[in-house]
Structure formats: structure tokens, C-alpha cells
Scaffold this active site. Structure first.
Site, PDB file in Angstrom:
ATOM      1  N   ASP A   1       0.787  -1.251  -0.116  1.00  0.00           N
ATOM      2  CA  ASP A   1       0.094   0.275   0.019  1.00  0.00           C
ATOM      3  C   ASP A   1       0.694   0.797   0.110  1.00  0.00           C
ATOM      4  O   ASP A   1       0.433   2.029   0.219  1.00  0.00           O
ATOM      5  CB  ASP A   1      -1.080  -0.548   1.348  1.00  0.00           C
ATOM      6  CG  ASP A   1      -0.149  -0.244   2.578  1.00  0.00           C
ATOM      7  OD1 ASP A   1       1.001  -0.350   2.541  1.00  0.00           O
ATOM      8  OD2 ASP A   1      -1.497   0.043   2.931  1.00  0.00           O
TER       9      ASP A   1
ATOM     10  N   HIS B   1      22.055   3.480 -19.524  1.00  0.00           N
ATOM     11  CA  HIS B   1      21.540   3.590 -19.013  1.00  0.00           C
ATOM     12  C   HIS B   1      21.675   3.456 -17.252  1.00  0.00           C
ATOM     13  O   HIS B   1      21.171   2.236 -16.548  1.00  0.00           O
ATOM     14  CB  HIS B   1      20.026   3.232 -19.439  1.00  0.00           C
ATOM     15  CG  HIS B   1      19.773   4.550 -20.315  1.00  0.00           C
ATOM     16  ND1 HIS B   1      18.820   4.276 -20.707  1.00  0.00           N
ATOM     17  CD2 HIS B   1      20.077   6.054 -20.851  1.00  0.00           C
ATOM     18  CE1 HIS B   1      18.594   5.327 -22.392  1.00  0.00           C
ATOM     19  NE2 HIS B   1      19.558   6.031 -21.794  1.00  0.00           N
TER      20      HIS B   1
ATOM     21  N   ASP C   1      25.260  11.080 -14.699  1.00  0.00           N
ATOM     22  CA  ASP C   1      24.069  12.138 -15.454  1.00  0.00           C
ATOM     23  C   ASP C   1      23.584  12.088 -14.308  1.00  0.00           C
ATOM     24  O   ASP C   1      22.826  11.374 -14.824  1.00  0.00           O
ATOM     25  CB  ASP C   1      23.258  10.477 -16.510  1.00  0.00           C
ATOM     26  CG  ASP C   1      22.913  12.163 -17.994  1.00  0.00           C
ATOM     27  OD1 ASP C   1      22.074  13.019 -17.081  1.00  0.00           O
ATOM     28  OD2 ASP C   1      22.540  11.197 -18.598  1.00  0.00           O
TER      29      ASP C   1
ATOM     30  N   ASP D   1      19.281  18.538 -16.788  1.00  0.00           N
ATOM     31  CA  ASP D   1      19.789  17.284 -17.381  1.00  0.00           C
ATOM     32  C   ASP D   1      21.228  17.242 -17.456  1.00  0.00           C
ATOM     33  O   ASP D   1      22.029  18.197 -18.660  1.00  0.00           O
ATOM     34  CB  ASP D   1      19.350  17.009 -18.732  1.00  0.00           C
ATOM     35  CG  ASP D   1      19.769  15.641 -19.104  1.00  0.00           C
ATOM     36  OD1 ASP D   1      20.435  15.289 -18.703  1.00  0.00           O
ATOM     37  OD2 ASP D   1      18.977  15.256 -20.426  1.00  0.00           O
TER      38      ASP D   1
ATOM     39  N   HIS E   1      24.169   7.787 -29.869  1.00  0.00           N
ATOM     40  CA  HIS E   1      23.044   8.198 -29.258  1.00  0.00           C
ATOM     41  C   HIS E   1      23.231   9.524 -30.013  1.00  0.00           C
ATOM     42  O   HIS E   1      24.470  10.062 -29.994  1.00  0.00           O
ATOM     43  CB  HIS E   1      23.214   8.291 -27.563  1.00  0.00           C
ATOM     44  CG  HIS E   1      24.162   9.038 -26.889  1.00  0.00           C
ATOM     45  ND1 HIS E   1      24.799  10.540 -27.141  1.00  0.00           N
ATOM     46  CD2 HIS E   1      24.831   8.235 -25.896  1.00  0.00           C
ATOM     47  CE1 HIS E   1      25.313  10.910 -26.300  1.00  0.00           C
ATOM     48  NE2 HIS E   1      25.856   9.628 -25.503  1.00  0.00           N
TER      49      HIS E   1
ATOM     50  N   HIS F   1      18.280  16.405 -27.019  1.00  0.00           N
ATOM     51  CA  HIS F   1      16.870  16.948 -27.218  1.00  0.00           C
ATOM     52  C   HIS F   1      16.478  17.300 -26.327  1.00  0.00           C
ATOM     53  O   HIS F   1      16.962  18.391 -25.601  1.00  0.00           O
ATOM     54  CB  HIS F   1      16.222  14.992 -26.822  1.00  0.00           C
ATOM     55  CG  HIS F   1      17.650  15.047 -24.817  1.00  0.00           C
ATOM     56  ND1 HIS F   1      16.488  15.972 -23.760  1.00  0.00           N
ATOM     57  CD2 HIS F   1      17.953  14.589 -24.500  1.00  0.00           C
ATOM     58  CE1 HIS F   1      17.488  15.442 -22.453  1.00  0.00           C
ATOM     59  NE2 HIS F   1      18.155  14.364 -22.942  1.00  0.00           N
TER      60      HIS F   1
ATOM     61  N   HIS G   1      13.422  14.492 -21.671  1.00  0.00           N
ATOM     62  CA  HIS G   1      13.197  14.054 -22.513  1.00  0.00           C
ATOM     63  C   HIS G   1      12.168  15.009 -23.193  1.00  0.00           C
ATOM     64  O   HIS G   1      11.035  14.646 -23.378  1.00  0.00           O
ATOM     65  CB  HIS G   1      13.171  13.090 -22.914  1.00  0.00           C
ATOM     66  CG  HIS G   1      14.567  12.061 -23.132  1.00  0.00           C
ATOM     67  ND1 HIS G   1      14.908  11.065 -23.595  1.00  0.00           N
ATOM     68  CD2 HIS G   1      15.541  13.125 -23.099  1.00  0.00           C
ATOM     69  CE1 HIS G   1      16.250  10.459 -23.038  1.00  0.00           C
ATOM     70  NE2 HIS G   1      16.152  11.343 -22.493  1.00  0.00           N
TER      71      HIS G   1
ATOM     72  N   GLU H   1      25.292  17.169 -25.705  1.00  0.00           N
ATOM     73  CA  GLU H   1      25.888  15.769 -24.531  1.00  0.00           C
ATOM     74  C   GLU H   1      26.248  14.576 -25.661  1.00  0.00           C
ATOM     75  O   GLU H   1      25.892  13.504 -25.928  1.00  0.00           O
ATOM     76  CB  GLU H   1      24.770  15.236 -23.991  1.00  0.00           C
ATOM     77  CG  GLU H   1      23.401  14.753 -24.975  1.00  0.00           C
ATOM     78  CD  GLU H   1      22.356  13.909 -24.011  1.00  0.00           C
ATOM     79  OE1 GLU H   1      22.075  13.124 -23.228  1.00  0.00           O
ATOM     80  OE2 GLU H   1      20.913  14.429 -23.879  1.00  0.00           O
TER      81      GLU H   1
ATOM     82  N   TYR I   1      32.398   6.052 -26.207  1.00  0.00           N
ATOM     83  CA  TYR I   1      32.210   4.724 -25.086  1.00  0.00           C
ATOM     84  C   TYR I   1      33.172   3.892 -25.328  1.00  0.00           C
ATOM     85  O   TYR I   1      32.702   3.029 -26.586  1.00  0.00           O
ATOM     86  CB  TYR I   1      31.203   4.442 -24.560  1.00  0.00           C
ATOM     87  CG  TYR I   1      29.898   6.022 -24.838  1.00  0.00           C
ATOM     88  CD1 TYR I   1      29.745   5.838 -23.474  1.00  0.00           C
ATOM     89  CD2 TYR I   1      29.542   6.311 -25.753  1.00  0.00           C
ATOM     90  CE1 TYR I   1      29.202   7.101 -23.139  1.00  0.00           C
ATOM     91  CE2 TYR I   1      28.410   7.535 -25.643  1.00  0.00           C
ATOM     92  CZ  TYR I   1      28.713   8.187 -23.715  1.00  0.00           C
ATOM     93  OH  TYR I   1      28.037   9.099 -23.790  1.00  0.00           O
TER      94      TYR I   1
ATOM     95  N   ARG J   1      30.927  10.736 -21.301  1.00  0.00           N
ATOM     96  CA  ARG J   1      30.113  12.181 -21.781  1.00  0.00           C
ATOM     97  C   ARG J   1      29.945  13.716 -21.192  1.00  0.00           C
ATOM     98  O   ARG J   1      30.501  13.816 -20.163  1.00  0.00           O
ATOM     99  CB  ARG J   1      28.587  11.706 -21.628  1.00  0.00           C
ATOM    100  CG  ARG J   1      27.967  12.318 -21.962  1.00  0.00           C
ATOM    101  CD  ARG J   1      25.979  11.892 -22.976  1.00  0.00           C
ATOM    102  NE  ARG J   1      25.710  11.405 -21.278  1.00  0.00           N
ATOM    103  CZ  ARG J   1      25.665   9.946 -20.622  1.00  0.00           C
ATOM    104  NH1 ARG J   1      26.277   8.556 -22.286  1.00  0.00           N
ATOM    105  NH2 ARG J   1      25.266   9.499 -19.963  1.00  0.00           N
TER     106      ARG J   1
ATOM    107  N   GLU K   1      27.739  16.737 -20.762  1.00  0.00           N
ATOM    108  CA  GLU K   1      25.920  17.981 -21.503  1.00  0.00           C
ATOM    109  C   GLU K   1      25.336  18.347 -20.772  1.00  0.00           C
ATOM    110  O   GLU K   1      25.829  18.772 -19.350  1.00  0.00           O
ATOM    111  CB  GLU K   1      25.330  16.175 -21.128  1.00  0.00           C
ATOM    112  CG  GLU K   1      23.016  16.636 -20.898  1.00  0.00           C
ATOM    113  CD  GLU K   1      23.198  15.439 -21.143  1.00  0.00           C
ATOM    114  OE1 GLU K   1      23.313  14.043 -20.184  1.00  0.00           O
ATOM    115  OE2 GLU K   1      21.750  15.783 -21.329  1.00  0.00           O
TER     116      GLU K   1
HETATM  117  N1  GLY Z   1      20.153  12.476 -18.233  1.00  0.00           N
HETATM  118  C1  GLY Z   1      18.654  11.852 -19.652  1.00  0.00           C
HETATM  119  C2  GLY Z   1      19.611  11.659 -21.370  1.00  0.00           C
HETATM  120  O1  GLY Z   1      20.605  12.306 -20.998  1.00  0.00           O
HETATM  121  O2  GLY Z   1      19.136  11.817 -22.140  1.00  0.00           O
HETATM  122 MN    MN Z   2      21.486  13.346 -19.235  1.00  0.00          MN
HETATM  123 MN    MN Z   3      19.862  14.835 -21.815  1.00  0.00          MN
END
Ligand code: GLY
Ligand code: MN
Ligand code: MN
Length: 456
Positions: free
Chosen positions: A45, A252, A269, A280, A364, A368, A375, A398, A402, A420, A422
Site C-alpha cells: 500500500d 543507462h 548524469d 540534465d 546516441h 534532445h 526528453h 551531450e 564510449y 559524456r 552534457e
Molecule cells: N539523462 C538522460 C539523457 O541525457 O538524455
Molecule cells: Mn543526461
Molecule cells: Mn540528456
């Protein structure tokens, strides 16, 4: 880092102005119905912490669960002129002792600007009546199957009532198509909120750089970020990624439960969410405060790509352009460092990029839209073409690299390095405004900050 940020205050007029802008795009004789997110059980619950639906909150500023808003051109409803109505939980002394205070129907009108408010329990009885006389229904279908079912039941009930006269909606229009475009271009209130959450999140990353130590657990470093978010009134906008060494190559990665090793990089991240707006940010830095030559070479390449991509964020440029700029810098650098090689079929950079050779290390996109959703909503294409950037859009930049730990096509010294960088960028008439600029990103700045953190 002791600075604390003052809370963002949203005036009811912010939401009234958005509802008016939506209404200006809706036909006469139409109505929009929009519901908030459902609640979700976490275990038995105990519920997950509730978070309002972004588009619902965008139009209402109302953060309680179990709520539905309707918006129409002003029309009489039981003698009152109504443009904006809100269904919500009524006040209830016993429930409020357990679950917290509610605005109730009185608060919905007095504090949230509803022309009229009803108890959520009265939805089924009242919505068919509210639909009467309307020709078009703007609604979001496909987000919540229970709500989709309700819509069809209400329409059916409205049709039965119609036998006694009046019209009911015969056209259903996706409300998202209007709302997503509105949300894509941020208004002044949104930009101010996004500046605040970007600054808070930047300071959280600085705190992490100052506090990391070899042998610390990834989750302990995550705690440094959470501390900084929460003491400034933020939730996390998404599950934070804190990946040491080769965990930084898992895009991820959220387990965050490994020890951070001396000599490795750590990729973080993480972004806060303030008043439903996200930051982000990603930074990658050495656990021991000093980059190794290979880490430095790849890091500098990602940074060069990121700076070039940020420069390419200009009003009128295609929203794909900055990705292409980043890819080219990365591909050229990978060739220079010997991780990518020309061959007979791929004798130049264009051929390598066209063949997607860089994708082994950069799989990637470069960014975005960013806003209430990490996103964020808004289409990237208009009539099949990448849309041009406009002032007021916010996006991430970003790029990353890798190198898989088991990639035998490259020398062993490069393997297991994940990087990365970003930042969050507001598009302005004068180019990119980097909202997250408070967190360092050059090799020298990072090493200096980390040395200072250590000395303190
Ligand atoms: N943290 C998700 C991205 O960078 O898109
Ligand atoms: Mn990110
Ligand atoms: Mn991002």
C-alpha cells in the site's frame, strides 16, 4: 558550496495566460479535457511519490493527484460563466490527517483560478452534461488507458442524453499537437525556473567533484548530488547515473553500487527537477582528481565536439545541425587518435560518417528538447524536414565516447573509457545561452577544482 536558492513562485496568472493561448487555437464550440497522472503502487500500500502530469501542470499549476481540468470558450454552466473548470479531491478531515492537505473545490477556485470546481467523484455524472453543446473534443488519448476508456463512456452517455436535444462532440482532436508546440517554446516563467534548476544541478555536480575519493561507492557519490538537489527544493528529474570506469560505458547505468577506483573516470548524469522543470547534466572526471593521458585525449575530443556543437546552436539552424557538427569533430578525432581507420571503402571522413563507423563509440544523438519532461515534447521534424531552431527552445548538447571494455579493434589502453559532457542550452537570438555553465568542464578547470576540494 553553501549557496541556497530561493523557491520559485508561480502566479496563477502564468497558467491563465497559457490556458488563454491554448483557447485561442481551439475552435468555437469545442472543449479540452485534460487529466493528471495516475498514482502508482510501489509496494503493497506504499505509493510512488506522486508527480503531476507535465501538460496538466503546465495549464493548471495544480500538483495534487486525482484531478481533471476542462477548458472551453466562456459558456454558461448552471448560470455561471465558465472558461476553466477543475475536478479535484474535496477536503476531508480524516484523509488530510493521513495524506496531507488538499486544496478542495474552494481552494481550486480561490487559489488556482478555476471558474468552477467540482468533486472528482462527480466526474461521471457531470462530464456528459459539460460535453453537451460542443462539436469538438480536444483530448489526449493513448497516455492513460483508464482515462481513454472514461472518455468513450462519457461520450456514449452524452449521446444518450442528446436524445433530449443539444449536440455532442463528433470530432476528437489530439490535444498534444497543440500543447507540445506550446511547451516547446518556453515562456518567461519557464526560462526563469529552468535557469534555477540548472544552477542548482550545476552546484550538485561541483559538490560531487569536490567530494569524490578512490574506493568511495558510486551510491555515496550519488548522495552528494541528492543532498544538493533536496536542500534546494528539487527532486531528481530522472534516475541519476553514477558510473565509475567501464560502468560509464553503460548508457543507462543506474545500479550505482560499485566502488570507484583510483585511476578510473566517473561519469555522472544527474539533474534536479524544480517546480516540474528538469535539468540534465553530465560530467565525467577522474576519481583521483587527475586525468591519465588516454582519458585526457578522449575527454578533450568530447569537449571539442561539445563546444563546436554549442556554437552551432543558432536561431534558424536545423535542429539536426549541431548533431552533425559534433559527429564530425568526434569522427575526425577518432581517426587522429587511431581508434577509427580509413580503408579502401572509407577513404575519407565523409565516407566513415556515412557508413556510421563512429557509432561503435558514439551511439546516441547529441541532444534532445528539455523542459518539464527530461526528453521534452515537441516534434523534431516539420513536414519531413528537421525543424529550424527558434528562440525560447531549450535543448541538451551531450556528445560522448564510449570504448567498450572488450573492444579488441582498439589498443587496450583505450578500453573501458566512457565519457559524456552534457549541458542545457537556451536558444536565443544571440546564440546559445548555456544554463548549466556553473559546472566546470575543461581538463584544467576540473583538475584545479578537484585539487582544491581535496586540500579543503
Ligand atoms: N539523462 C538522460 C539523457 O541525457 O538524455
Ligand atoms: Mn543526461
Ligand atoms: Mn540528456
Amino acid at each position: 558550496m553553501n549557496q541556497q536558492f530561493t523557491p520559485v513562485m508561480s502566479l496563477p496568472s502564468v497558467y491563465a495566460e497559457r490556458r488563454a493561448r491554448l483557447l485561442a487555437q481551439m475552435d468555437k464550440d469545442s472543449i479540452a479535457l485534460i487529466t493528471t497522472s495516475p498514482t502508482h503502487i510501489r509496494n503493497r500500500d506504499a505509493e510512488y511519490r506522486f508527480r503531476a502530469d507535465s501538460s496538466f501542470y503546465y495549464l493548471t499549476g495544480f500538483a495534487e493527484p486525482e484531478a481533471l481540468a476542462f477548458i472551453q470558450h466562456p459558456q454558461l454552466l448552471d448560470g455561471d460563466e465558465v472558461q476553466y473548470g477543475l475536478f479535484c479531491r474535496e477536503r476531508n478531515r480524516e484523509r488530510e490527517i493521513w495524506d496531507g492537505l488538499r486544496a478542495g473545490t474552494e481552494g481550486a477556485e480561490a487559489r488556482f483560478g478555476a471558474d468552477v470546481a467540482f468533486k472528482i467523484e462527480d466526474l461521471d455524472a457531470l462530464i456528459p452534461k459539460i460535453l453537451m453543446g460542443k462539436k469538438r473534443l480536444y483530448v489526449r488519448l493513448g497516455n492513460d488507458s483508464e482515462f481513454d476508456l472514461k472518455i468513450s463512456q462519457w461520450l456514449k452517455n452524452a449521446v444518450s442524453t442528446q436524445r433530449q436535444g443539444g449536440s455532442v462532440p463528433i470530432e476528437i482532436i489530439q490535444l498534444d499537437s497543440l500543447l507540445d508546440e506550446m511547451r516547446l517554446i518556453k515562456d518567461e516563467h519557464e526560462i526563469n525556473t529552468m535557469r534555477s534548476v540548472a544552477q542548482i544541478s550545476a552546484h550538485a555536480h561541483v559538490r560531487a567533484m569536490q567530494n569524490v575519493k578512490p574506493n568511495m561507492m558510486e551510491y555515496a557519490l550519488e548522495a552528494e548530488l541528492l543532498y544538493e538537489f533536496m536542500r534546494n527544493g528539487c527532486q531528481t528529474a530522472y534516475n541519476s547515473i553514477v558510473g565509475g570506469g567501464e560502468n560509464g560505458c553503460i548508457l543507462h547505468y543506474v545500479e550505482n553500487n560499485a566502488p570507484l577506483k583510483d585511476g578510473d573516470l566517473v561519469l555522472i548524469d544527474a539533474g534536479g527537477e524544480l517546480d516540474h522543470y528538469a535539468a540534465d547534466i553530465t560530467r565525467t572526471f577522474p576519481v583521483n582528481g587527475v586525468f591519465s593521458p588516454e582519458q585526457k585525449a578522449l575527454y578533450q575530443l568530447v569537449l571539442d565536439a561539445q563546444l563546436a556543437a554549442i556554437d552551432a546552436v543558432t536561431v534558424g539552424a536545423s535542429c539536426k545541425h549541431y548533431d552533425a557538427v559534433a559527429v564530425r569533430v568526434l569522427a575526425e578525432g577518432l581517426v587522429r587518435l587511431g581508434l577509427l581507420k580509413f580503408d579502401q571503402q572509407h577513404a575519407d571522413i565523409d565516407a566513415l560518417i556515412k557508413a556510421g563507423a563512429h557509432r561503435r563509440f558514439y551511439m546516441h544523438g547529441t541532444g534532445h528538447w528539455l523542459g518539464m519532461d527530461v526528453h521534452d515534447v515537441g516534434s523534431y521534424k516539420l513536414n519531413d524536414d528537421w525543424r529550424p531552431l527558434q528562440a525560447g527552445m531549450v535543448l541538451t548538447v551531450e556528445p560522448g565516447l564510449y570504448v567498450s571494455p572488450d573492444d579488441e579493434t582498439v589498443e587496450a589502453r583505450w578500453r573501458g573509457i566512457g565519457i559524456r559532457i552534457e549541458d542545457d542550452v537556451l536558444v536565443t537570438a544571440n546564440g546559445a545561452d548555456v544554463l548549466t555553465r556553473d559546472v566546470p568542464k575543461t581538463v584544467e578547470e576540473i583538475e584545479r577544482l578537484m585539487q582544491k576540494g581535496r586540500a579543503a
